[in-house]
Write a protein that holds these residues in place. Structure first.
Motif, PDB file in Angstrom:
ATOM      1  N   GLN A   1     -10.065   7.587  -7.484  1.00 58.35           N
ATOM      2  CA  GLN A   1      -8.748   8.214  -7.597  1.00 58.35           C
ATOM      3  C   GLN A   1      -8.430   9.057  -6.367  1.00 58.35           C
ATOM      4  N   ALA A   2      -9.430   9.781  -5.886  1.00 56.94           N
ATOM      5  CA  ALA A   2      -9.228  10.604  -4.691  1.00 56.94           C
ATOM      6  C   ALA A   2      -8.942   9.738  -3.470  1.00 56.94           C
ATOM      7  N   SER A   3      -9.603   8.603  -3.389  1.00 58.56           N
ATOM      8  CA  SER A   3      -9.429   7.744  -2.212  1.00 58.56           C
ATOM      9  C   SER A   3      -8.004   7.211  -2.124  1.00 58.56           C
ATOM     10  N   LEU A   4      -7.397   6.885  -3.260  1.00 56.98           N
ATOM     11  CA  LEU A   4      -6.049   6.326  -3.247  1.00 56.98           C
ATOM     12  C   LEU A   4      -5.028   7.380  -2.828  1.00 56.98           C
ATOM     13  N   ALA A   5      -5.122   8.578  -3.407  1.00 58.45           N
ATOM     14  CA  ALA A   5      -4.169   9.639  -3.071  1.00 58.45           C
ATOM     15  C   ALA A   5      -4.320  10.074  -1.611  1.00 58.45           C
ATOM     16  N   LEU A   6      -5.541  10.319  -1.184  1.00 63.13           N
ATOM     17  CA  LEU A   6      -5.771  10.761   0.193  1.00 63.13           C
ATOM     18  C   LEU A   6      -5.447   9.650   1.192  1.00 63.13           C
ATOM     19  N   GLY A   7      -5.732   8.402   0.808  1.00 59.99           N
ATOM     20  CA  GLY A   7      -5.427   7.295   1.705  1.00 59.99           C
ATOM     21  C   GLY A   7      -3.940   7.147   1.962  1.00 59.99           C
ATOM     22  N   LEU A   8      -3.135   7.290   0.916  1.00 65.44           N
ATOM     23  CA  LEU A   8      -1.683   7.195   1.073  1.00 65.44           C
ATOM     24  C   LEU A   8      -1.147   8.356   1.912  1.00 65.44           C
ATOM     25  N   MET A   9      -1.632   9.565   1.662  1.00 68.44           N
ATOM     26  CA  MET A   9      -1.181  10.704   2.452  1.00 68.44           C
ATOM     27  C   MET A   9      -1.616  10.573   3.907  1.00 68.44           C
ATOM     28  N   ALA A  10      -2.799  10.024   4.132  1.00 63.20           N
ATOM     29  CA  ALA A  10      -3.265   9.807   5.500  1.00 63.20           C
ATOM     30  C   ALA A  10      -2.398   8.787   6.226  1.00 63.20           C
ATOM     31  N   ALA A  11      -1.922   7.773   5.485  1.00 63.82           N
ATOM     32  CA  ALA A  11      -1.020   6.788   6.085  1.00 63.82           C
ATOM     33  C   ALA A  11       0.267   7.459   6.543  1.00 63.82           C
ATOM     34  N   GLY A  12       0.791   8.386   5.749  1.00 64.86           N
ATOM     35  CA  GLY A  12       1.992   9.117   6.142  1.00 64.86           C
ATOM     36  C   GLY A  12       1.744  10.047   7.309  1.00 64.86           C
ATOM     37  N   ALA A  13       0.599  10.728   7.282  1.00 62.92           N
ATOM     38  CA  ALA A  13       0.269  11.649   8.376  1.00 62.92           C
ATOM     39  C   ALA A  13       0.099  10.915   9.698  1.00 62.92           C
ATOM     40  N   GLY A  14      -0.277   9.646   9.632  1.00 62.45           N
ATOM     41  CA  GLY A  14      -0.498   8.886  10.856  1.00 62.45           C
ATOM     42  C   GLY A  14       0.749   8.273  11.454  1.00 62.45           C
TER      43      GLY A  14
ATOM     44  N   SER B   1       6.117   8.251  -2.060  1.00 61.47           N
ATOM     45  CA  SER B   1       6.327   9.694  -2.018  1.00 61.47           C
ATOM     46  C   SER B   1       5.084  10.405  -1.499  1.00 61.47           C
ATOM     47  N   LEU B   2       3.903   9.863  -1.802  1.00 64.82           N
ATOM     48  CA  LEU B   2       2.671  10.430  -1.244  1.00 64.82           C
ATOM     49  C   LEU B   2       2.613  10.210   0.268  1.00 64.82           C
ATOM     50  N   ILE B   3       3.097   9.058   0.722  1.00 63.05           N
ATOM     51  CA  ILE B   3       3.165   8.812   2.165  1.00 63.05           C
ATOM     52  C   ILE B   3       4.082   9.832   2.825  1.00 63.05           C
ATOM     53  N   LEU B   4       5.231  10.090   2.187  1.00 61.97           N
ATOM     54  CA  LEU B   4       6.164  11.085   2.710  1.00 61.97           C
ATOM     55  C   LEU B   4       5.532  12.473   2.712  1.00 61.97           C
ATOM     56  N   CYS B   5       4.817  12.810   1.658  1.00 58.63           N
ATOM     57  CA  CYS B   5       4.137  14.109   1.607  1.00 58.63           C
ATOM     58  C   CYS B   5       3.146  14.249   2.761  1.00 58.63           C
ATOM     59  N   GLY B   6       2.394  13.195   3.024  1.00 58.06           N
ATOM     60  CA  GLY B   6       1.446  13.238   4.132  1.00 58.06           C
ATOM     61  C   GLY B   6       2.133  13.459   5.461  1.00 58.06           C
ATOM     62  N   TYR B   7       3.267  12.784   5.653  1.00 57.77           N
ATOM     63  CA  TYR B   7       4.022  12.942   6.907  1.00 57.77           C
ATOM     64  C   TYR B   7       4.524  14.376   7.057  1.00 57.77           C
TER      65      TYR B   7
ATOM     66  N   ARG C   1      -2.100  -7.797  10.115  1.00 56.82           N
ATOM     67  CA  ARG C   1      -3.031  -6.878   9.446  1.00 56.82           C
ATOM     68  C   ARG C   1      -2.319  -6.113   8.321  1.00 56.82           C
ATOM     69  N   PHE C   2      -3.076  -5.480   7.450  1.00 59.92           N
ATOM     70  CA  PHE C   2      -2.491  -4.797   6.293  1.00 59.92           C
ATOM     71  C   PHE C   2      -3.144  -3.431   6.115  1.00 59.92           C
ATOM     72  N   ASN C   3      -2.386  -2.521   5.514  1.00 65.20           N
ATOM     73  CA  ASN C   3      -2.875  -1.171   5.242  1.00 65.20           C
ATOM     74  C   ASN C   3      -3.638  -1.185   3.923  1.00 65.20           C
ATOM     75  N   SER C   4      -4.951  -1.152   4.005  1.00 65.82           N
ATOM     76  CA  SER C   4      -5.771  -1.236   2.793  1.00 65.82           C
ATOM     77  C   SER C   4      -5.563  -0.026   1.899  1.00 65.82           C
ATOM     78  N   PHE C   5      -5.208   1.144   2.480  1.00 63.86           N
ATOM     79  CA  PHE C   5      -4.924   2.326   1.678  1.00 63.86           C
ATOM     80  C   PHE C   5      -3.810   2.016   0.679  1.00 63.86           C
ATOM     81  N   ILE C   6      -2.708   1.489   1.203  1.00 60.09           N
ATOM     82  CA  ILE C   6      -1.541   1.214   0.365  1.00 60.09           C
ATOM     83  C   ILE C   6      -1.810   0.038  -0.569  1.00 60.09           C
ATOM     84  N   LEU C   7      -2.488  -0.988  -0.077  1.00 57.68           N
ATOM     85  CA  LEU C   7      -2.762  -2.168  -0.896  1.00 57.68           C
ATOM     86  C   LEU C   7      -3.597  -1.811  -2.116  1.00 57.68           C
ATOM     87  N   LEU C   8      -4.656  -1.043  -1.923  1.00 63.35           N
ATOM     88  CA  LEU C   8      -5.512  -0.682  -3.042  1.00 63.35           C
ATOM     89  C   LEU C   8      -4.781   0.223  -4.033  1.00 63.35           C
ATOM     90  N   ALA C   9      -3.928   1.101  -3.513  1.00 64.54           N
ATOM     91  CA  ALA C   9      -3.174   1.981  -4.404  1.00 64.54           C
ATOM     92  C   ALA C   9      -2.188   1.198  -5.264  1.00 64.54           C
TER      93      ALA C   9
END
Length: 304
Positions: free
Chosen positions: A194-207, A12-18, A106-114
């Motif tokens: 905590q900030a890195s996980l939320a922002l990382g997931l949203m950045a994945a969606g925005a990308g 849902s955070l990925i969707l929010c970023g998108y 390759r893997f998305n480290s943003f999503i993996l760490l979250a």
């Protein structure tokens, strides 16, 4: 455990970023800066802290590391072999394959760490940090080498400048030397994590980009099939072969099933290849992660 429900907050955070990127003034220009902040500062801090805060037993993690390295080598070899498949090879453009092969392993480290802490707890996050330190160099070599070979460019500088590798290597050294984070710094570092996980997931969606996917459909299907079907099945077999325990198996399956790295597009474009095509693959991989993760964790992970 309902893995689809467990993974919903992260997707849902990925969707929010998108949605934020596409329908507000916070467009790609803004999110490119967010990605840089997460990649060069927030995530390295999270990785370093995840490693140093718990004693590291390398002998206990050796089986998981061995399985992860075997998985990495197997996926790279499989993606490299696509031009040699008798029914597919003649339909693949060599340069397009060189740019898109990286998507298969390759893997998305943003999503993996979250996800690591959610599916396997603090111990899982520590294991993921170790896997990132071991496998990121292997995957980066696998990603850069075919493009460098066709473009006559080297890849050593790409490896030594990777902030995730630097943070993980520093954390491992600090852990083995007995370093611990000062207690007064812990709250700040935790909030950065905590900030890195939320922002990382949203950045994945925005990308996410639905780029030029009309060309080379067969290559796209093959690459994504390796990433989202072949990788989890191979990881499951390696978990059995290396006799991993339940937590290690969960970590390896998560590692295998997360979407591909969003930086695949950046790397391809920077080295003069078809960036929009790779961006389309990254977007589809992000969406397919909603299927491959429940498949890996809920189906394969439940097999006794």
């Amino acid at each position: 455990m309902n893995f689809a429900q467990l993974l919903f907050p992260d997707f849902s955070l990925i969707l929010c970023g998108y949605l934020v990127c596409r329908f507000t003034k916070l467009n790609r220009t803004v999110w490119e800066q967010v990605e840089s902040l997460v990649y060069y500062f927030l995530f390295p801090v999270l990785l370093f802290h995840s490693i140093v805060k718990s004693p590291l037993d390398l002998s206990a993690a050796s089986s998981l590391v061995g399985a992860a390295i075997s998985l990495a080598v197997g996926l790279i070899a499989l993606s490299y072999s696509l031009p040699h498949w008798p029914w597919l090879g003649k339909r693949i453009d060599v340069r397009l394959h060189a740019a898109s092969a990286q998507v298969a392993f390759r893997f998305n480290s943003f999503i993996l760490l979250a996800l690591a802490d959610r599916v396997a707890g603090p111990q899982g996050l520590l294991m993921v940090a170790v896997l990132i330190g071991v496998c990121v160099p292997i995957f980066n070599i696998g990603a850069v080498w075919p493009m460098a070979r066709h473009a006559n460019r080297g890849f050593a500088r790409e490896l030594v400048r990777n902030p995730l590798i630097v943070a993980t290597a520093s954390g491992l050294v600090a852990n083995l030397l007995g370093f611990s984070m000062p207690y007064w710094l812990e709250p700040t570092v935790n909030r950065i994590g905590q900030a890195s996980l939320a922002l990382g997931l949203m950045a994945a969606g925005a990308g996410m980009q639905f780029g030029s996917m009309a060309t080379a459909k067969a290559l796209a299907v093959a690459v994504l099939a390796i990433k989202h079907a072949g990788a989890p099945v191979l990881a499951f077999g390696l978990a059995r072969l290396f006799q991993l325990d339940a937590v290690q198996t969960t970590v390896l399956l998560t590692f295998s099933a997360v979407p591909t790295a969003s930086s695949c597009y950046v790397l391809a474009a920077r080295m003069g290849y078809n960036g929009p095509y790779v961006a389309g693959l990254v977007t589809l991989s992000t969406l397919l992660g909603m299927v491959s993760l429940p498949f890996a964790l809920g189906v394969l992970g439940s097999i006794p």
